[in-house]
Design a protein around this motif. Structure first.
Motif: not given
Length: 332
Positions: A255-260, A264-269
């Motif tokens: 999927g699409t993940l972002v780390r800031v 980390t959070r999942v943007v799309r599974d």
């Protein structure tokens, strides 16, 4: 729009389902030298004409547009014949195997008054679309670096024989799998490349490269590193987009993940229907191009991908970095 498909290879079923799913399209014809492959791709589709000669398909009165899904060196002659028969053309990536062929394809389709599009599927994959949307929101700032890791398999017997023919495929792992990496790197990097440095490895006793690395410097200063490796212990398809204030990772299986800032959070599974969704969106884009819309993948972008593949081969052979652009007459 009545759609004919030339080539019943691995992704043919996705093209067929896309045409069946869209209200503005109707799947009417399929061509392959292997009639059984064509029959499998168009299984249970009513009213489909079957051909073993693509020239008969493009001359059919029941076809308005064609999808060219064949070995790379055949893209140009098939696109030209389709254009001269008055058919719009969607050609799978790579656009062609030389810059001269890319240019001729554009000239012939323009002269015939038909529309041309190039199928770079990365622009439509849901995990990449989600990553693009996240970038456009502005939260992460500008892209500063891109890292792309792809696995493949170029051992004998793992894919059709034409993939191992340099004249037909235009090369090996870099023009095939590396083409996807270059496409998405340019798209997310936001600028054309001005310098390329590459290396290749040729293993398993095959006549084309099986592995390769590419380093790009884009016109806006973004650095890109790409690695394509055959038959590794673990499969990978990981695109990491490093931004000023965070990092996005896009992987069709994860999927699409972002780390800031350490979180980390999942943007799309991922979803089982993601690949089909991408092919359906790609065909919808092609229908829009026929109606006069701008394509999601500009032709100059598709040409630049071919340019960078050729530059990568030249860089690897010369063992030095190269400035872009290349001469138009450089062959694959």
């Amino acid at each position: 729009m009545r759609i004919g498909l030339i080539g019943a290879g691995a992704v043919a079923k996705y093209h067929v389902e896309a045409a069946l799913a869209l209200p503005g399209a109707r799947f009417t014809a399929i061509c392959d030298l292997d009639e059984s492959a064509a029959a499998r791709a168009a299984k249970d589709v009513e009213g489909v004409q079957f051909f073993t000669d693509y020239r008969a398909l493009v001359e059919s009165d029941d076809v308005d547009a064609v999808i060219v899904n064949t070995p790379h060196a055949l893209h140009l002659p098939m696109a030209i014949d389709a254009a001269r028969a008055g058919k719009h053309v969607l050609v799978e990536k790579p656009m062609a195997t030389s810059l001269a062929d890319c240019d001729l394809m554009q000239e012939e389709t323009a002269a015939a008054g038909v529309k041309l599009a190039v199928g770079h599927i990365q622009h439509f994959l849901p995990d990449k679309v989600a990553a693009r949307a996240l970038l456009e929101q502005g939260e992460l700032g500008e892209v500063v670096m891109i890292r792309d890791q792809r696995s493949t398999d170029y051992r004998p017997g793992t894919r059709p024989e034409w993939f191992f023919s340099r004249p037909i495929a235009g090369g090996g792992a870099l023009i095939n799998i590396g083409g996807h990496c270059l496409d998405r790197a340019l798209w997310f990097g936001g600028a054309p490349a001005v310098e390329v440095s590459a290396s290749v490895a040729q293993r398993f006793g095959v006549p084309v490269e099986t592995d390769g690395t590419i380093a790009l410097r884009l016109a806006n200063g973004v650095g890109v590193t790409i690695a394509v490796v055959s038959d590794p212990p673990a499969r990978s398809d990981l695109l990491a987009i490093v931004c000023e204030r965070g990092v996005i990772e896009a992987d069709p299986r994860v999927g699409t993940l972002v780390r800031v800032d350490g979180h980390t959070r999942v943007v799309r599974d991922p979803d089982a229907g993601d690949i089909q969704q991408a092919f359906t969106a790609q065909l919808a884009d092609f229908l829009g191009v026929i109606d006069g819309d701008a394509p999601a993948v500009p032709l100059e972008h598709a040409r630049h991908v071919v340019e960078l593949v050729l530059a990568s081969y030249e860089s690897a052979a010369a063992q030095r970095s190269l400035q872009i652009p290349l001469r138009a007459e450089v062959p694959a």
